[in-house]
Design a protein around this motif. Structure first.
Motif, PDB file in Angstrom:
ATOM      1  N   GLU A   7       0.803  -1.207   0.000  1.00 39.23           N
ATOM      2  CA  GLU A   7       0.000   0.000   0.000  1.00 39.23           C
ATOM      3  C   GLU A   7       0.841   1.263   0.000  1.00 39.23           C
ATOM      4  OE1 GLU A   7      -2.284  -0.644   3.505  1.00 39.23           O
ATOM      5  OE2 GLU A   7      -3.811  -1.824   2.483  1.00 39.23           O
ATOM      6  N   PHE A   8       2.157   1.130   0.143  1.00 43.73           N
ATOM      7  CA  PHE A   8       3.035   2.290   0.120  1.00 43.73           C
ATOM      8  C   PHE A   8       3.072   2.859  -1.300  1.00 43.73           C
ATOM      9  CE2 PHE A   8       6.922   4.727   0.421  1.00 43.73           C
ATOM     10  CZ  PHE A   8       6.943   5.133   1.749  1.00 43.73           C
ATOM     11  N   PRO A   9       3.187   4.190  -1.467  1.00 45.17           N
ATOM     12  CA  PRO A   9       3.227   4.758  -2.829  1.00 45.17           C
ATOM     13  C   PRO A   9       4.261   4.052  -3.702  1.00 45.17           C
ATOM     14  CG  PRO A   9       3.124   6.502  -1.193  1.00 45.17           C
ATOM     15  CD  PRO A   9       3.304   5.215  -0.431  1.00 45.17           C
ATOM     16  N   ASP A  10       3.869   3.758  -4.922  1.00 43.37           N
ATOM     17  CA  ASP A  10       4.779   3.070  -5.825  1.00 43.37           C
ATOM     18  C   ASP A  10       4.560   3.575  -7.248  1.00 43.37           C
ATOM     19  OD1 ASP A  10       2.429   1.849  -6.694  1.00 43.37           O
ATOM     20  OD2 ASP A  10       2.853  -0.072  -5.762  1.00 43.37           O
ATOM     21  N   LEU A  11       5.287   3.006  -8.182  1.00 47.37           N
ATOM     22  CA  LEU A  11       5.229   3.458  -9.567  1.00 47.37           C
ATOM     23  C   LEU A  11       3.827   3.332 -10.138  1.00 47.37           C
ATOM     24  CD1 LEU A  11       7.084   4.316 -12.046  1.00 47.37           C
ATOM     25  CD2 LEU A  11       6.936   1.907 -12.698  1.00 47.37           C
ATOM     26  N   GLN A  12       3.189   2.207  -9.914  1.00 46.99           N
ATOM     27  CA  GLN A  12       1.895   1.975 -10.548  1.00 46.99           C
ATOM     28  C   GLN A  12       0.805   2.842  -9.943  1.00 46.99           C
ATOM     29  OE1 GLN A  12       0.878  -1.970 -11.796  1.00 46.99           O
ATOM     30  NE2 GLN A  12       2.993  -2.707 -11.675  1.00 46.99           N
ATOM     31  N   SER A  13       0.885   3.138  -8.660  1.00 44.65           N
ATOM     32  CA  SER A  13      -0.098   4.063  -8.082  1.00 44.65           C
ATOM     33  C   SER A  13       0.108   5.469  -8.631  1.00 44.65           C
ATOM     34  CB  SER A  13      -0.002   4.061  -6.555  1.00 44.65           C
ATOM     35  OG  SER A  13       1.248   4.548  -6.109  1.00 44.65           O
ATOM     36  N   ARG A 125       8.340  -8.895   5.406  1.00 41.55           N
ATOM     37  CA  ARG A 125       8.637 -10.283   5.012  1.00 41.55           C
ATOM     38  C   ARG A 125       8.197 -10.580   3.587  1.00 41.55           C
ATOM     39  NH1 ARG A 125       7.150 -14.122  10.256  1.00 41.55           N
ATOM     40  NH2 ARG A 125       8.702 -13.212  11.697  1.00 41.55           N
ATOM     41  N   ASN A 126       7.037 -10.073   3.232  1.00 42.00           N
ATOM     42  CA  ASN A 126       6.488 -10.351   1.909  1.00 42.00           C
ATOM     43  C   ASN A 126       6.458  -9.060   1.097  1.00 42.00           C
ATOM     44  OD1 ASN A 126       5.852 -13.140   2.506  1.00 42.00           O
ATOM     45  ND2 ASN A 126       4.189 -12.333   3.796  1.00 42.00           N
ATOM     46  N   ALA A 127       7.031  -9.097  -0.077  1.00 40.32           N
ATOM     47  CA  ALA A 127       7.148  -7.887  -0.887  1.00 40.32           C
ATOM     48  C   ALA A 127       6.635  -8.145  -2.294  1.00 40.32           C
ATOM     49  CB  ALA A 127       8.603  -7.441  -0.949  1.00 40.32           C
ATOM     50  N   PRO A 128       5.888  -7.184  -2.859  1.00 41.24           N
ATOM     51  CA  PRO A 128       5.415  -7.343  -4.240  1.00 41.24           C
ATOM     52  C   PRO A 128       6.544  -7.616  -5.217  1.00 41.24           C
ATOM     53  CG  PRO A 128       4.343  -5.468  -3.193  1.00 41.24           C
ATOM     54  CD  PRO A 128       5.404  -5.932  -2.244  1.00 41.24           C
ATOM     55  N   VAL A 129       7.712  -7.044  -4.992  1.00 39.62           N
ATOM     56  CA  VAL A 129       8.806  -7.169  -5.960  1.00 39.62           C
ATOM     57  C   VAL A 129       9.407  -8.570  -5.996  1.00 39.62           C
ATOM     58  CG1 VAL A 129      10.782  -6.529  -4.502  1.00 39.62           C
ATOM     59  CG2 VAL A 129      10.745  -5.862  -6.918  1.00 39.62           C
ATOM     60  N   GLN A 130       8.988  -9.446  -5.097  1.00 39.60           N
ATOM     61  CA  GLN A 130       9.512 -10.816  -5.093  1.00 39.60           C
ATOM     62  C   GLN A 130       8.436 -11.852  -5.446  1.00 39.60           C
ATOM     63  OE1 GLN A 130      11.371 -11.128  -1.205  1.00 39.60           O
ATOM     64  NE2 GLN A 130      13.265 -10.173  -1.937  1.00 39.60           N
ATOM     65  N   GLU A 131       7.397 -11.383  -6.145  1.00 44.09           N
ATOM     66  CA  GLU A 131       6.321 -12.311  -6.532  1.00 44.09           C
ATOM     67  C   GLU A 131       6.763 -13.261  -7.636  1.00 44.09           C
ATOM     68  OE1 GLU A 131       2.448  -9.481  -5.489  1.00 44.09           O
ATOM     69  OE2 GLU A 131       3.353  -9.389  -7.482  1.00 44.09           O
ATOM     70  N   VAL A 132       7.656 -12.830  -8.514  1.00 43.71           N
ATOM     71  CA  VAL A 132       8.183 -13.666  -9.600  1.00 43.71           C
ATOM     72  C   VAL A 132       9.703 -13.644  -9.495  1.00 43.71           C
ATOM     73  CG1 VAL A 132       8.349 -13.972 -12.106  1.00 43.71           C
ATOM     74  CG2 VAL A 132       6.215 -13.115 -11.082  1.00 43.71           C
ATOM     75  N   VAL A 133      10.335 -14.804  -9.684  1.00 43.72           N
ATOM     76  CA  VAL A 133      11.789 -14.899  -9.519  1.00 43.72           C
ATOM     77  C   VAL A 133      12.402 -15.622 -10.713  1.00 43.72           C
ATOM     78  CG1 VAL A 133      13.671 -15.742  -8.055  1.00 43.72           C
ATOM     79  CG2 VAL A 133      11.522 -14.965  -7.002  1.00 43.72           C
ATOM     80  N   TRP A 134      13.435 -15.030 -11.293  1.00 39.75           N
ATOM     81  CA  TRP A 134      14.280 -15.704 -12.285  1.00 39.75           C
ATOM     82  C   TRP A 134      15.635 -15.977 -11.619  1.00 39.75           C
ATOM     83  CZ3 TRP A 134      13.847 -11.621 -16.821  1.00 39.75           C
ATOM     84  CH2 TRP A 134      12.546 -11.645 -17.346  1.00 39.75           C
ATOM     85  N   ARG A 135      16.132 -17.184 -11.768  1.00 39.96           N
ATOM     86  CA  ARG A 135      17.445 -17.527 -11.230  1.00 39.96           C
ATOM     87  C   ARG A 135      18.299 -18.181 -12.306  1.00 39.96           C
ATOM     88  NH1 ARG A 135      17.612 -18.077  -5.350  1.00 39.96           N
ATOM     89  NH2 ARG A 135      15.525 -17.823  -4.427  1.00 39.96           N
ATOM     90  N   ALA A 266      10.790  -2.694  -1.213  1.00 39.48           N
ATOM     91  CA  ALA A 266       9.789  -3.751  -1.346  1.00 39.48           C
ATOM     92  C   ALA A 266       8.810  -3.471  -2.472  1.00 39.48           C
ATOM     93  CB  ALA A 266       9.037  -3.910  -0.022  1.00 39.48           C
ATOM     94  N   ASN A 267       8.659  -2.201  -2.862  1.00 41.00           N
ATOM     95  CA  ASN A 267       7.645  -1.819  -3.843  1.00 41.00           C
ATOM     96  C   ASN A 267       8.225  -1.540  -5.229  1.00 41.00           C
ATOM     97  OD1 ASN A 267       6.469  -1.027  -1.070  1.00 41.00           O
ATOM     98  ND2 ASN A 267       4.701  -1.029  -2.430  1.00 41.00           N
ATOM     99  N   ALA A 268       9.451  -1.952  -5.483  1.00 38.77           N
ATOM    100  CA  ALA A 268      10.021  -1.785  -6.815  1.00 38.77           C
ATOM    101  C   ALA A 268       9.279  -2.668  -7.816  1.00 38.77           C
ATOM    102  CB  ALA A 268      11.506  -2.110  -6.795  1.00 38.77           C
ATOM    103  N   GLU A 269       9.516  -2.416  -9.097  1.00 38.47           N
ATOM    104  CA  GLU A 269       8.944  -3.259 -10.151  1.00 38.47           C
ATOM    105  C   GLU A 269       9.835  -4.452 -10.447  1.00 38.47           C
ATOM    106  OE1 GLU A 269       5.806  -2.413 -11.765  1.00 38.47           O
ATOM    107  OE2 GLU A 269       5.812  -1.166  -9.960  1.00 38.47           O
TER     108      GLU A 269
END
Length: 633
Positions: A7-13, A125-135, A266-269
């Motif tokens: 809910e913190f201000p981010d790019l998409q908001s 602990r949980n951040a939108p920017v870690q919803e998808v991971v490439w390794r 935590a709110n990066a793209e």
């Protein structure tokens, strides 16, 4: 209760906010990330147009947004302030936390202390920017719509990266914005210049025999994107996360990166995780069409290895372009002016305000107004500024009186012509120079010019004549008017047919403000100096205070183009000469033409950034296909 990270201000908001305000356009038709987006964005920023969200970038599944802060008002909106001047007031309050004395003083500061308690970032602990991971082998930077901005660029460049490192010894966290050229599917260049904190961290890692862990955020809160570019005030413990949190009035949410020991927004793209190996050979990076409006030539820089990429489920890639001013970075620079002003006033309290005009592309020109109370004060202030943070890179500093309108670019130079006698009121010196400056005598080292355009005191004029009488004597004709940036000026001293001719002169024009603009095709060593001496001796030089010699690509009818070229192309100590004229009035000649090897200039001279005509024509043809309004074309 603090808001969750999502809910913190981010790019998409911020994108949604701009769209609600009618300040963002969506483009659904396919567009190329190579040059086409740059040409569209360049037109938008030059005309104060809206931000653009490209939903269909060829070769990528991710949308791209550009122009988020390409007006003064939009930049203020992105930082959560009503006006950029509010930024200075916020920072002044923050700095004043140090001024509380005793119990009574502390009690008086309690509201500010409550604000300050919100500054440290908070880990989630949980951040939108870690919803998808490439390794590992999944990492493929070509899938992200990184722009190739200009025709001669060495490749695609990430232009809004928030690069984070930690000091290998103290573990101090740092963020900076350093362009990143994509070299392969999992490597980029890391443009850490010699004065940057990232370079110091890398040097420490090399001394300790370690790799330097790096994380790069792309997107997130626009206030944090700005903070990565900001010259932070000298407040102990203040960093970019704290500044962004202070602007938002709440602690900034961070999360530990998955594969490196670095806290990231935590709110990066997107987050790029990896390392730089200080034992590894550096790689050739560039050319790059830079914020100076010229190409930065290829050079050696460290290689960043990307070992993991994390992102949101539906991320948006943000980008910016730099080049000939004005560009979006002009408004970020203006925000930094407001940010730095309170800190500068703490040390130099006579400063009223300062401004870095777009034609000076930040470090090339600073105009400062002061409350003057004694002779020589202009030089005291200018030299003091040269010792403060990134102001050490300033090339030309003009000092004016306290009530002067700093943002009137033409009026600045009229004031210089009226109140600064070349030789008497100009001071040449030298010091550190931005490594992107192509004209300096050495890499990161060159000349500087201080111009005292304040009202003079008797001690400063060397005679019993009052300052106003001396400054009014034989300087400018009565009724002369001030130019505006890019404005059309009438010739009043001599018709073009009566101006002196000289080898290589392509065009020339005198202004009513005491300036002589000359476009020169330079072919031999010493040609500009000989031209200046010939012009100074000509009768048409009467009343002229400044001779500006430019390259043959400069439009002498456009004062902004002239000053942009000259300020980029001079090392003042080497290229600015005070000459006498037939009328006895001093003339300052500025050699803003290119420098030749025969003149002792050993580096290659870069080209000005120009978009390919074929790309311009293609964008013209597709403008309506993309659904872009005609007014911004």
């Amino acid at each position: 209760m603090p808001r969750a990270a999502k809910e913190f201000p981010d790019l998409q908001s911020f994108i949604r906010l701009l769209e609600e305000r009618g300040e963002l356009i969506r483009v659904s038709a396919p567009v190329s990330r190579e040059l086409e987006i740059t040409e569209i964005a360049d037109r938008m920023v030059k005309k104060g147009g809206p931000a653009v969200l490209f939903e269909n970038v060829r070769g990528s599944e991710f949308p791209l947004v550009i122009g988020l802060m390409n007006t003064r008002e939009r930049t203020a909106l992105s930082l959560g302030v009503g006006d950029l001047d509010d930024l200075a007031r916020k920072v002044r309050d923050l700095i004043d936390l140090k001024g509380a004395g005793g119990v009574a003083g502390m009690l008086g500061q309690l509201p500010k202390l409550r604000d300050a308690m919100n500054l440290p970032p908070r880990r989630v602990r949980n951040a939108p920017v870690q919803e998808v991971v490439w390794r590992g082998d999944e990492v493929d930077l070509s899938k992200i719509p990184v722009l190739k901005c200009w025709p001669e660029d060495g490749g695609p460049f990430v232009t809004l990266p928030l690069v984070m490192t930690r000091d290998p010894e103290t573990r101090e966290w740092n963020m900076g914005m350093y362009r990143m050229q994509v070299m392969s599917k999992n490597t980029t260049g890391m443009h850490w210049q010699r004065h940057k904190t990232g370079t110091r961290h890398l040097e420490k890692a090399k001394r300790l025999g370690q790799k330097l862990e790096v994380a790069v955020a792309i997107g997130g809160d626009p206030a944090l994107i700005y903070a990565a570019t900001a010259p932070l005030p000298p407040v102990p413990g203040l960093n970019e996360l704290i500044l962004a949190g202070y602007l938002r009035g709440q602690r900034y949410p961070v999360v530990r990166a998955l594969t490196v020991d670095i806290d990231v927004p935590a709110n990066a793209e997107f987050i790029l995780e990896g390392y730089v190996d200080p034992q590894e050979d550096w790689v050739t990076e560039g050319p790059f069409g830079d914020h100076t409006g010229f190409y930065t030539l290829p050079d050696l820089y460290p290689l960043f290895h990307v070992t993991a990429v994390t992102m949101r489920k539906n991320p948006v890639y943000p980008a910016t372009i730099v080049g000939r001013p004005p560009m979006e970075d002009a408004y970020l620079i203006e925000a930094s002016e407001r940010l730095f002003l309170p800190a500068a006033q703490l040390i130099l309290p006579e400063i009223v305000d300062f401004h870095m005009p777009p034609a000076g592309v930040a470090h090339n020109l600073m105009v400062v107004s002061i409350k003057k109370t004694y002779p020589g004060q202009a030089y005291k202030v200018a030299n003091g500024l040269l010792g403060l943070g990134q102001n050490m890179f300033a090339k030309v500093i003009v000092v004016v009186d306290e009530d002067f309108p700093l943002t009137d670019f033409g009026a600045v130079w009229r004031e210089v012509a009226q109140k600064a006698v070349p030789g008497r009121d100009t001071l040449l010196t030298r010091g550190p120079i931005d490594v992107l400056d192509h004209s300096s005598r050495g890499w990161g080292f060159g000349g500087k010019l201080i111009i005292d355009a304040t009202t003079k005191r008797p001690e400063e004029v060397g005679s019993g004549v009052s300052s106003r009488e001396e400054q009014a004597h034989d300087v400018l004709p009565a009724g002369a008017t001030s130019p505006t940036l890019g404005g059309q000026l009438r010739q009043i001293f001599a018709p073009a047919t009566e101006l002196p001719t000289f080898e290589g002169v392509v065009a020339q024009r005198q202004t009513p403000d005491g300036y002589w603009f000359v476009s020169l095709r330079k072919t031999r060593a010493g040609q500009a100096r000989a031209l200046a001496e010939t012009f100074a001796a000509h009768p048409a030089a009467q009343g002229v205070r400044h001779l500006l010699i430019c390259d043959e690509e400069t439009d002498v009818q456009d004062a902004g183009d002239v000053w942009w070229t000259v300020l980029n192309n001079v090392d003042p100590e080497r290229d600015c000469w005070t000459l006498g004229t037939g009328s006895g009035v001093g003339l300052l000649a500025w050699d803003g033409a290119r420098k030749l090897p025969e003149e002792g200039f050993v580096r290659d001279w870069p080209r000005k950034i120009v978009m390919d005509e074929a790309v311009r024509n293609r964008v013209d043809a597709l403008w309506h296909v993309w659904g872009l309004p005609e007014q911004w074309r």
